[in-house]
Structures are given as structure tokens and as C-alpha cells.
Design a protein around this motif. Structure first.
Motif, PDB file in Angstrom:
ATOM      1  N   ASN A   1       0.828  -1.361  -0.064  1.00  0.00           N
ATOM      2  CA  ASN A   1      -0.032  -0.113   0.000  1.00  0.00           C
ATOM      3  C   ASN A   1       0.984   1.132  -0.153  1.00  0.00           C
ATOM      4  O   ASN A   1       1.599   1.453   0.929  1.00  0.00           O
TER       5      ASN A   1
ATOM      6  N   ARG B   1     -13.513  -5.706  15.461  1.00  0.00           N
ATOM      7  CA  ARG B   1     -12.752  -4.521  16.064  1.00  0.00           C
ATOM      8  C   ARG B   1     -13.220  -3.237  16.168  1.00  0.00           C
ATOM      9  O   ARG B   1     -13.956  -2.782  15.288  1.00  0.00           O
TER      10      ARG B   1
ATOM     11  N   HIS C   1      -2.201   1.034  16.632  1.00  0.00           N
ATOM     12  CA  HIS C   1      -1.638   1.430  15.294  1.00  0.00           C
ATOM     13  C   HIS C   1      -0.108   2.117  15.806  1.00  0.00           C
ATOM     14  O   HIS C   1       0.118   3.044  15.207  1.00  0.00           O
TER      15      HIS C   1
ATOM     16  N   GLU D   1      -3.838  -4.646  19.353  1.00  0.00           N
ATOM     17  CA  GLU D   1      -3.003  -4.764  18.288  1.00  0.00           C
ATOM     18  C   GLU D   1      -2.226  -3.672  18.079  1.00  0.00           C
ATOM     19  O   GLU D   1      -2.388  -2.326  18.444  1.00  0.00           O
TER      20      GLU D   1
ATOM     21  N   GLU E   1       1.759  -6.337  11.504  1.00  0.00           N
ATOM     22  CA  GLU E   1       1.369  -6.159  10.045  1.00  0.00           C
ATOM     23  C   GLU E   1       2.466  -5.373   9.581  1.00  0.00           C
ATOM     24  O   GLU E   1       2.291  -5.547   8.192  1.00  0.00           O
TER      25      GLU E   1
ATOM     26  N   ARG F   1       0.729 -11.152  13.407  1.00  0.00           N
ATOM     27  CA  ARG F   1      -0.225 -10.265  12.558  1.00  0.00           C
ATOM     28  C   ARG F   1       0.089 -10.108  10.964  1.00  0.00           C
ATOM     29  O   ARG F   1      -0.420  -9.303  10.341  1.00  0.00           O
TER      30      ARG F   1
ATOM     31  N   ASP G   1      -6.206  -3.632   1.201  1.00  0.00           N
ATOM     32  CA  ASP G   1      -4.983  -3.593   0.347  1.00  0.00           C
ATOM     33  C   ASP G   1      -4.284  -4.921   0.390  1.00  0.00           C
ATOM     34  O   ASP G   1      -3.280  -5.005  -0.264  1.00  0.00           O
TER      35      ASP G   1
END
Ligand code: EZ4
Ligand code: CO
Length: 408
Positions: free
Chosen positions: A37, A147, A218, A242, A268, A289, A322
Motif C-alpha cells: 500500500n 474490531r 496502530h 493490536e 502487520e 499479525r 490492501d
């Protein structure tokens, strides 16, 4: 059976996707996802300029050897561009192997470990009321794990909050904006930490104790802040918290882990088993993840998950829009085969994307299933794909209220 041709397809049916298509001398076609992405064309060049010339003429059956040849042979190891490109080759070769065998890829990975993979949806709202509407929409669509992301008073636009929905509307969260430069969002950790526990209290009061709830921080918190958040969320029994701290600092999770029993998921943005070495051996996380797309493909992610299994750590593969339908299918074949599957993210693609990529996976009673078609079970419509040319798009940039760049 040799590789005769390898082509890189770029299409943008609402968002950009990069797909590798390998054709063998026997005419078998395999697809791999190489979508990164906001940096899509870097992977296109890596594939077109450097990998495709090496692939033509190679034995298509030798997946492990090809993986090692591309990884070790580059000398320069790891990194999202390299690992996404290798992932696409790996997926395409598994797709081919499945088609030649007449079996879905999960059968080649050892067969089925469960009826289906528990999927979670991503609900959001700028206010509690809008969030509840989004949660209800997800429950109506069949999601059995959700989530929760919300707006924070004092902040204009933050991660994970799409446009507020009316009842019955499909969710359309898409963080990458089709703009020449990234849009900017704002952030204040104190406002966030003060607001989030009340959100979970309200969601539990409205939807009960049974619904598995997740939350994504994040990468924005320090270890102490993450520990504080984890502790304040313990009464609401999260399935996971997360990416609480920036993922590249594995040691940061020691402090968080010592301070809270809230389960942790991370990775991620990680793309190699080495990125997880401390996280796994010290049991600092509960869920891996990474996506199959960014983690070097099925071959690499299988090894990472087998390593994690020894430490009781389970999968929670990244599945935003994505990740292309090809990457999603690869994740589902692996998810259904792994014993240490945990949950998988499912953010359905838009209708145009699902016309360009015809998928065989299904979502029933909250569970995803890769389907029984040989290979990965996804086909791409070339002509339609070509009608959606690449469009520059970027993930947002994040700033603190005084203008300092922060992690998005
Ligand atoms: O920011 O997919 O858990 N999901 C996320 C995503 C990621 C984007 C990055 O491309 O955090 O929304
Ligand atoms: Co995330």
C-alpha cells in the motif's frame, strides 16, 4: 514443467493492486499478490526488472528452492518490497502446484484443521452512536468478532474511522487516499487514553460479554502508555490489543507484557521470522499479525507459524482491503490448515475489485473458507483489470497537535 512467462498486472478498481501471473510450459497459470500500500510501483519494478528475468526457464515445481534462490540470491535480505515480491512468486507457484495436483492449496499444506476460520470485521464511528450502528451492521452481515475503532474528542481525523454509516450500509473504510501527497491526521495520546476505556465499557454494556472485541492502537504508544491502556481494558476482556507500540522494537513488548494480561497482537508491518524472534521466544505476543502478502508468501509464513506454535502463539493475519483477493485466498488456505490459527481479519473488497478478481472463498456464520477449487481459487479478468489504471494513493501521515510527525 518450467516457467514460461511471468507478467506483472497493476489494476486500481477503487484501490491499487499488484498481481504476478506465472504461466508454465504446460499452460498452467498461477497468481500471486504483491500489493504494498502506497509503495506499489517499487514492488512492480522489483518484480519486472529483477525477478521476472530470473524466473523464466526455472522449474515451476521447486517452490522452496525458488524461495531460497530469490531470498539468499539477492544478498540484500528482508524488507517489505523484497518480501512482497518474493511472496507473489511463492503464492503463484503454490497456485500452480495446486492446479496441477487438482487440489486446493490447503490440502497440500496438510489438509483441514477446522470447519472455517473465525473472521473479524472492522467497526468504527466518529461517535458512540455511529459506532453502535457500525457494530450492528457487522453483526447483521454475520460477523462474530469485531474490531472497535472510534473518533476521539479533540482530534479531527484518526486511524481506523471511516465515514459514519446508516443502518444497513456496507462498510467502506479505506485508509489510502487517492491524492498526490498523503492526507494528514492528528493525534494526542492523552486524549486517546482518556477516551478508549469508556468506549469499551459502552460497547460491552450494549452488546454483552460474549462478543469477541479487538482494538488497534496502530503503533502510537510508548511501552508505559501501552501498559496503561492494556490494564484499563482488562475489565472488557479484549480478544486482542493490536500494534500497541512501534513493531520494530521487539524489546518494548517486555514491559507491556509484564504489566497487562490483555492479549497482544503485533506485526502487520513485519515481514520476516527474524522480526519475531524475541517476540516469539520470550512469548511477548499472543498473535502473529503479518500477512502472507508482506511476509514472503505461504512458504515463509508456514515456517513462522510453526515456530510460533512451539510457544503457543497463534495466527491473526492482516486482511485489510490492501491485501488483494489473491493474497486473502493465500491467507485462508494457510489459516484453515494451521493448527495454531487464531483469527483472521476480513474487510470485504468492493464490487469492482470482486469483478476483476473472481474469488472462491466464502463467508458463512462468521467463518471464512478458502473453497475447494484447485490452487488458490482466484482468477483475474485481464481486460477488466486494464480498464482501471494505477492511480497514486497514499496512507495518511500523522502529526501531534504541535505539528510533530508521529507514527500513523
Ligand atoms: O493500516 O492496511 O489492521 N489494520 C491496519 C490497516 C493498515 C493498512 C496499511 O496498508 O492497521 O488499516
Ligand atoms: Co492494524
Amino acid at each position: 514443467m518450467r516457467i514460461e512467462r511471468a507478467e506483472v498486472l497493476v489494476t486500481s478498481p477503487g484501490r491499487n493492486f499488484v498481481t504476478l501471473r506465472i504461466t508454465t510450459t504446460d499452460g498452467v497459470v498461477g497468481l500471486g499478490d504483491a500489493t504494498l500500500n502506497g509503495r506499489e510501483l517499487a514492488v512492480v519494478s522489483y518484480l519486472r526488472d529483477h525477478l521476472v528475468p530470473l524466473l523464466v526457464g526455472r522449474e515451476a515445481n521447486d517452490i522452496e528452492d525458488t524461495w531460497q534462490y530469490l531470498y539468499r540470491g539477492a544478498y540484500w535480505r528482508r524488507g517489505p518490497v523484497t518480501m512482497s515480491a518474493i511472496a507473489a512468486v511463492d503464492m503463484a507457484l503454490w497456485d500452480i502446484k495446486g492446479k496441477v495436483a487438482g487440489l486446493p492449496v490447503y490440502q497440500l499444506l496438510g489438509g483441514r484443521s477446522r470447519r472455517g476460520g473465525l473472521a473479524y470485521g472492522h467497526a468504527s464511528g466518529s461517535t458512540l452512536e455511529a459506532l453502535f450502528t457500525s457494530v450492528r451492521n457487522h453483526l447483521d452481515e454475520g460477523f462474530r468478532a469485531i474490531r472497535i475503532q472510534t473518533g476521539v474528542p479533540g482530534l479531527k481525523k484518526i486511524y481506523g474511522v471511516g465515514g459514519d454509516q446508516a443502518r444497513g450500509q456496507k462498510y467502506d473504510y479505506e485508509p489510502a487516499g487517492r491524492t498526490a501527497v498523503p492526507v494528514e491526521e492528528d493525534w494526542d495520546t492523552r486524549f486517546y487514553l482518556q477516551h478508549i476505556p469508556g468506549v469499551f465499557e459502552a460497547v460491552r454494556a450494549e452488546f454483552g460479554a460474549g462478543l469477541p472485541l479487538l482494538h488497534d492502537a496502530h503503533h502510537r504508544l510508548t511501552p508505559n502508555q501501552a501498559a496503561q491502556l492494556g490494564r484499563s481494558l482488562e475489565p472488557y476482556d479484549l480478544f486482542w490489543l493490536e500494534d500497541c507500540t512501534p513493531a520494530e522494537n521487539q524489546e518494548a513488548l517486555r514491559r507491556v507484557r509484564a504489566m497487562t494480561t490483555t492479549p497482544l497482537a503485533i506485526g502487520e508491518v513485519l515481514n520476516s521470522v527474524h522480526d519475531y524472534q524475541t517476540l516469539i521466544t520470550e512469548q511477548l505476543i499472543d498473535y502473529v499479525r503479518s500477512s502472507v502478502t508482506h511476509g514472503g508468501g505461504i512458504t515463509a509464513m508456514r515456517k513462522l507459524m510453526d515456530f510460533a506454535a512451539i510457544y503457543g502463539i497463534r495466527s491473526g493475519f492482516h486482511g485489510p482491503t490492501d491485501i488483494s483477493p489473491v493474497g486473502m485466498a493465500a491467507a485462508l488456505h494457510l489459516s484453515i490448515a494451521l493448527h495454531n490459527f487464531g483469527i483472521v481479519e476480513y474487510m470485504p473488497h468492493n464490487a469492482q475489485t470482486l469483478e476483476v478478481f473472481r474469488t472462491g472463498y466464502t463467508f458463512t456464520d462468521g467463518l471464512l473458507d478458502p473453497g475447494e477449487a484447485p490452487g488458490l481459487g482466484v482468477e483475474v479478468d485481464d481486460e477488466l483489470a486494464a480498464t482501471f489504471p494505477y492511480t497514486p494513493a497514499y496512507l495518511p501521515v500523522n502529526r501531534l497537535l504541535d505539528g510533530t510527525v508521529h507514527d500513523w
